[in-house]
Write a protein that holds these residues in place. Sequence first.
Motif, PDB file in Angstrom:
ATOM      1  N   GLU A 221       0.810  -1.214   0.000  1.00  0.00           N
ATOM      2  CA  GLU A 221       0.000   0.000   0.000  1.00  0.00           C
ATOM      3  C   GLU A 221       0.847   1.269   0.000  1.00  0.00           C
ATOM      4  O   GLU A 221       0.468   2.281  -0.604  1.00  0.00           O
ATOM      5  N   ALA A 222       1.979   1.233   0.686  1.00  0.00           N
ATOM      6  CA  ALA A 222       2.776   2.437   0.924  1.00  0.00           C
ATOM      7  C   ALA A 222       3.136   3.222  -0.344  1.00  0.00           C
ATOM      8  O   ALA A 222       2.999   4.455  -0.368  1.00  0.00           O
ATOM      9  N   PRO A 223       3.594   2.567  -1.450  1.00  0.00           N
ATOM     10  CA  PRO A 223       3.940   3.346  -2.645  1.00  0.00           C
ATOM     11  C   PRO A 223       2.764   4.134  -3.215  1.00  0.00           C
ATOM     12  O   PRO A 223       2.945   5.209  -3.785  1.00  0.00           O
ATOM     13  N   GLY A 224       1.548   3.598  -3.067  1.00  0.00           N
ATOM     14  CA  GLY A 224       0.370   4.304  -3.562  1.00  0.00           C
ATOM     15  C   GLY A 224       0.120   5.606  -2.832  1.00  0.00           C
ATOM     16  O   GLY A 224      -0.541   6.505  -3.364  1.00  0.00           O
ATOM     17  N   PHE A 225       0.663   5.713  -1.628  1.00  0.00           N
ATOM     18  CA  PHE A 225       0.535   6.936  -0.845  1.00  0.00           C
ATOM     19  C   PHE A 225       1.807   7.775  -0.912  1.00  0.00           C
ATOM     20  O   PHE A 225       1.922   8.803  -0.234  1.00  0.00           O
ATOM     21  N   GLY A 226       2.765   7.319  -1.734  1.00  0.00           N
ATOM     22  CA  GLY A 226       4.002   8.073  -1.911  1.00  0.00           C
ATOM     23  C   GLY A 226       4.856   8.141  -0.669  1.00  0.00           C
ATOM     24  O   GLY A 226       5.527   9.148  -0.414  1.00  0.00           O
ATOM     25  N   LYS A 227       4.857   7.049   0.117  1.00  0.00           N
ATOM     26  CA  LYS A 227       5.609   7.055   1.362  1.00  0.00           C
ATOM     27  C   LYS A 227       6.385   5.754   1.535  1.00  0.00           C
ATOM     28  O   LYS A 227       5.905   4.690   1.155  1.00  0.00           O
ATOM     29  N   PRO A 228       7.588   5.822   2.123  1.00  0.00           N
ATOM     30  CA  PRO A 228       8.255   4.590   2.550  1.00  0.00           C
ATOM     31  C   PRO A 228       7.473   3.980   3.696  1.00  0.00           C
ATOM     32  O   PRO A 228       6.697   4.672   4.371  1.00  0.00           O
ATOM     33  N   ILE A 229       7.666   2.715   3.947  1.00  0.00           N
ATOM     34  CA  ILE A 229       6.873   2.021   4.946  1.00  0.00           C
ATOM     35  C   ILE A 229       7.046   2.621   6.340  1.00  0.00           C
ATOM     36  O   ILE A 229       6.107   2.620   7.149  1.00  0.00           O
ATOM     37  N   ALA A 230       8.218   3.168   6.624  1.00  0.00           N
ATOM     38  CA  ALA A 230       8.466   3.742   7.947  1.00  0.00           C
ATOM     39  C   ALA A 230       7.589   4.956   8.220  1.00  0.00           C
ATOM     40  O   ALA A 230       7.302   5.267   9.385  1.00  0.00           O
ATOM     41  N   LEU A 231       7.158   5.646   7.180  1.00  0.00           N
ATOM     42  CA  LEU A 231       6.277   6.803   7.344  1.00  0.00           C
ATOM     43  C   LEU A 231       4.819   6.414   7.167  1.00  0.00           C
ATOM     44  O   LEU A 231       3.926   7.055   7.722  1.00  0.00           O
ATOM     45  N   TYR A 232       4.572   5.382   6.388  1.00  0.00           N
ATOM     46  CA  TYR A 232       3.186   4.954   6.156  1.00  0.00           C
ATOM     47  C   TYR A 232       2.631   4.178   7.347  1.00  0.00           C
ATOM     48  O   TYR A 232       1.520   4.442   7.806  1.00  0.00           O
ATOM     49  N   ASP A 233       3.393   3.229   7.854  1.00  0.00           N
ATOM     50  CA  ASP A 233       2.970   2.473   9.038  1.00  0.00           C
ATOM     51  C   ASP A 233       4.216   1.911   9.714  1.00  0.00           C
ATOM     52  O   ASP A 233       4.650   0.801   9.424  1.00  0.00           O
ATOM     53  N   LYS A 234       4.771   2.692  10.624  1.00  0.00           N
ATOM     54  CA  LYS A 234       6.042   2.310  11.250  1.00  0.00           C
ATOM     55  C   LYS A 234       5.903   1.110  12.174  1.00  0.00           C
ATOM     56  O   LYS A 234       6.909   0.505  12.570  1.00  0.00           O
ATOM     57  N   HIS A 235       4.664   0.751  12.542  1.00  0.00           N
ATOM     58  CA  HIS A 235       4.473  -0.374  13.447  1.00  0.00           C
ATOM     59  C   HIS A 235       4.195  -1.686  12.709  1.00  0.00           C
ATOM     60  O   HIS A 235       4.045  -2.727  13.348  1.00  0.00           O
ATOM     61  N   SER A 236       4.115  -1.636  11.393  1.00  0.00           N
ATOM     62  CA  SER A 236       3.823  -2.848  10.619  1.00  0.00           C
ATOM     63  C   SER A 236       5.020  -3.790  10.653  1.00  0.00           C
ATOM     64  O   SER A 236       6.168  -3.377  10.881  1.00  0.00           O
ATOM     65  N   ILE A 237       4.758  -5.070  10.407  1.00  0.00           N
ATOM     66  CA  ILE A 237       5.843  -6.046  10.368  1.00  0.00           C
ATOM     67  C   ILE A 237       6.795  -5.744   9.216  1.00  0.00           C
ATOM     68  O   ILE A 237       8.009  -5.978   9.316  1.00  0.00           O
ATOM     69  N   GLY A 238       6.284  -5.178   8.123  1.00  0.00           N
ATOM     70  CA  GLY A 238       7.141  -4.810   7.000  1.00  0.00           C
ATOM     71  C   GLY A 238       8.156  -3.757   7.391  1.00  0.00           C
ATOM     72  O   GLY A 238       9.346  -3.845   7.048  1.00  0.00           O
ATOM     73  N   ALA A 239       7.714  -2.742   8.135  1.00  0.00           N
ATOM     74  CA  ALA A 239       8.620  -1.683   8.591  1.00  0.00           C
ATOM     75  C   ALA A 239       9.663  -2.245   9.549  1.00  0.00           C
ATOM     76  O   ALA A 239      10.856  -1.927   9.456  1.00  0.00           O
ATOM     77  N   GLN A 240       9.229  -3.088  10.444  1.00  0.00           N
ATOM     78  CA  GLN A 240      10.161  -3.645  11.429  1.00  0.00           C
ATOM     79  C   GLN A 240      11.205  -4.533  10.770  1.00  0.00           C
ATOM     80  O   GLN A 240      12.380  -4.513  11.148  1.00  0.00           O
ATOM     81  N   LYS A 241      10.769  -5.298   9.768  1.00  0.00           N
ATOM     82  CA  LYS A 241      11.724  -6.183   9.103  1.00  0.00           C
ATOM     83  C   LYS A 241      12.730  -5.394   8.250  1.00  0.00           C
ATOM     84  O   LYS A 241      13.912  -5.761   8.172  1.00  0.00           O
ATOM     85  N   TYR A 242      12.300  -4.312   7.599  1.00  0.00           N
ATOM     86  CA  TYR A 242      13.255  -3.510   6.829  1.00  0.00           C
ATOM     87  C   TYR A 242      14.224  -2.789   7.756  1.00  0.00           C
ATOM     88  O   TYR A 242      15.398  -2.618   7.426  1.00  0.00           O
ATOM     89  N   GLN A 243      13.747  -2.396   8.916  1.00  0.00           N
ATOM     90  CA  GLN A 243      14.661  -1.808   9.889  1.00  0.00           C
ATOM     91  C   GLN A 243      15.684  -2.852  10.356  1.00  0.00           C
ATOM     92  O   GLN A 243      16.883  -2.556  10.455  1.00  0.00           O
ATOM     93  N   ASP A 244      15.209  -4.067  10.618  1.00  0.00           N
ATOM     94  CA  ASP A 244      16.130  -5.149  11.002  1.00  0.00           C
ATOM     95  C   ASP A 244      17.164  -5.403   9.912  1.00  0.00           C
ATOM     96  O   ASP A 244      18.349  -5.603  10.194  1.00  0.00           O
ATOM     97  N   PHE A 245      16.699  -5.396   8.655  1.00  0.00           N
ATOM     98  CA  PHE A 245      17.610  -5.637   7.536  1.00  0.00           C
ATOM     99  C   PHE A 245      18.700  -4.575   7.456  1.00  0.00           C
ATOM    100  O   PHE A 245      19.884  -4.890   7.303  1.00  0.00           O
ATOM    101  N   VAL A 246      18.304  -3.303   7.579  1.00  0.00           N
ATOM    102  CA  VAL A 246      19.292  -2.218   7.476  1.00  0.00           C
ATOM    103  C   VAL A 246      20.264  -2.280   8.646  1.00  0.00           C
ATOM    104  O   VAL A 246      21.470  -2.048   8.476  1.00  0.00           O
TER     105      VAL A 246
END
Length: 283
Positions: A221-246
């Motif tokens: 969903e995030a690209p449709g709103f023009g936002k990275p996942i950290a700004l679109y929903d920082k509590h989502s599992i997707g955001a947490q996993k990308y943070q873990d990856f970085v």
Amino acid sequence: MPKIIAICNQKGGVGKTTTAINLATFLAFSEKRTLLVDIDPQGNATSGLGINKHNIKSSVYEMLIEDADPRSIIISSGIDHFSLIPSTLSLTGAEVELVGIMGREYKLKKAIVSILSEYDYIIIDCPPSLGLLTINALAAADSVLIPVQCEYYALEGLSQLVNTINLVKENINAALNIEGILLTMADFRTNLTNEVINEARNVFKGKVYNTVIPRNVKLTEAPGFGKPIALYDKHSIGAQKYQDFVEELLGIKKETNDNVAAQTVGNSRAVNELSNCSQADVK
């Protein structure tokens, strides 16, 4: 000098642009001066940051073909420490135009040399092909990050990409290495996902990140709103996993395969999110 990472896979739909945007975002959150170069004619990394491509006067095309100063093209992503060289549809013809240019493989490398001292990381989002634009990215990069979808045919195309990387290393860029392989779009409800993960780790020992990015509706969903996942929903599992990856990439957090408990919690949350979504949402 910055670290230059090309995000590359000739197979489309593997989470390449999602990875480019969110890698750059979390690097910026870590106060790393980060530049994202969108060298994909589709310009998804540009639009995924909420930038209207129709309002862009100069893009990576002008930098490659017309030798425009990159400083005149760089725009803000709206996030501190995070800048972008955008792409537009004009880049579509660049593959043909580059053919007749002397030193065509090095156009990107030469274009960004004047701004290297201004960044800690330069991330290049490549098109889903192994054409001249991708070759330019590999010629300019220090390393290649390869997103691989957790599906049946994922590893078949990977061998072709690795062969291309080796050819570039032998003939164009001797310093090029594989940064790592990031497994994406994992559906932990299926045995296939675990089989692909195990196979990737067996074949590419030491190159596969322990962090696995799950299928996550918020990520789609995030690209449709023009936002990275950290700004679109920082509590989502997707955001947490990308943070873990970085954090794993930076060496801040070194996950291991023995860290079963943490992985199980994350995977269970991913399964729960998937179970609450319709099949259409997951695709």
